[in-house]
Scaffold this motif. Structure first.
Motif, short mmCIF file in Angstrom:
data_model
loop_
_atom_site.label_atom_id
_atom_site.label_comp_id
_atom_site.label_asym_id
_atom_site.label_seq_id
_atom_site.Cartn_x
_atom_site.Cartn_y
_atom_site.Cartn_z
N GLN A 114 0.08 -1.53 0.36
CA GLN A 114 0.03 0.08 0.04
C GLN A 114 0.31 1.55 -0.21
OE1 GLN A 114 -2.50 -0.22 3.28
NE2 GLN A 114 -3.63 -2.28 2.18
N LYS A 147 -2.87 0.59 9.81
CA LYS A 147 -3.89 0.52 9.76
C LYS A 147 -5.33 -0.43 8.80
CE LYS A 147 -5.61 4.36 8.32
NZ LYS A 147 -6.51 5.72 9.15
N ASN A 148 -4.40 -0.89 8.03
CA ASN A 148 -5.04 -1.11 6.15
C ASN A 148 -4.19 -2.24 5.71
OD1 ASN A 148 -7.09 0.81 6.27
ND2 ASN A 148 -6.21 1.69 5.25
N THR A 151 -6.24 -5.39 4.45
CA THR A 151 -7.69 -5.50 3.78
C THR A 151 -7.54 -7.12 2.92
OG1 THR A 151 -6.70 -3.28 3.13
CG2 THR A 151 -7.55 -2.97 4.74
#
Length: 225
Positions: A114, A147-148, A151
């Motif tokens: 990411q 936090k991701n 995902t």
């Protein structure tokens, strides 16, 4: 496992909370030499000393009710150190972590994909998670950078080692498995530790190393096992 490798797998190793790179290096010696010889391990210390008068001890991230920003700040500084190390001593093929270091190792592939971490280095090709779990899972909250991280499913090869009697990491380790595609698992009878490899554990390790070698074959590796 008698063949020599043209190039060893280079692995960055992240120790647990309250320990050090030297301690993790010592603990990994419980693995057979023919496993250890397939990898070039690089051990570093986390940037934050912990209160231990017996031996040098460090942590990768801390939290404090009095300082809500401490968790993100310490995590971010550790990520900067990890990337700096990988730039300086790389390229690295993979990352191994124990306990607190394993939480970071598990999150790194997603964070890197990411663009939240390790933006200056090649994509890591595998992770080894020993007695660790998922940042943002039931046990440890996710810092902002991570936090991701989970995902989407992580597709690179992963090896997960955890013990039946590990009261800290057993459930988080099981929870983490669902975030990886086809994870390799060594479930042992011990506790919060680097496990010795019994016959079944050694078979899993051999299969994992062979899978890694296939993954990084473009780097000039041939079968070791």
């Amino acid at each position: 496992m008698k063949h020599k490798a043209e190039k060893k797998l280079k692995v960055l190793c992240l120790h647990g909370y309250g320990y050090s790179g030297a301690y993790l290096k010592m603990r990994l010696q419980v693995w057979p030499s023919n496993v250890l010889q397939t990898m070039d391990f690089v051990f570093i210390d986390a940037p934050f000393p912990t209160h231990n008068k017996s031996f040098p001890a460090f942590s990768w991230f801390n939290s404090s009710p009095e300082d809500p920003g401490e968790y993100d700040r310490t995590f971010n500084e550790s990520m900067a150190l990890i990337e700096e190390t990988m730039v300086k001593f790389g390229p690295f093929d993979g990352v191994l972590g124990f306990s607190q270091g394993a939480y970071i190792a598990a999150a790194l592939p997603g964070m890197q994909a990411q663009g939240m971490a390790l933006t200056k280095v090649e994509a890591i090709k595998f992770v080894v998670v020993i007695s660790g779990g998922k940042l943002g899972g039931s046990k440890v909250p996710a810092p902002t950078l991570a936090k991701n991280a989970f995902t989407t499913l992580t597709e690179i090869p992963s090896l997960h080692c955890f013990g039946e009697n590990d009261s800290f990491a057993k459930l988080p380790a099981i929870e983490l498995l669902g975030s990886f595609v086809d994870p390799f698992v060594i479930f042992h009878s011990g506790g919060h530790e680097v496990p010795k490899l019994d016959e079944e554990g050694l078979k899993v390790m051999i299969s994992f190393v062979n899978k890694i070698q296939a993954t990084v074959s473009a780097h000039g590796l041939r079968s070791l096992l």
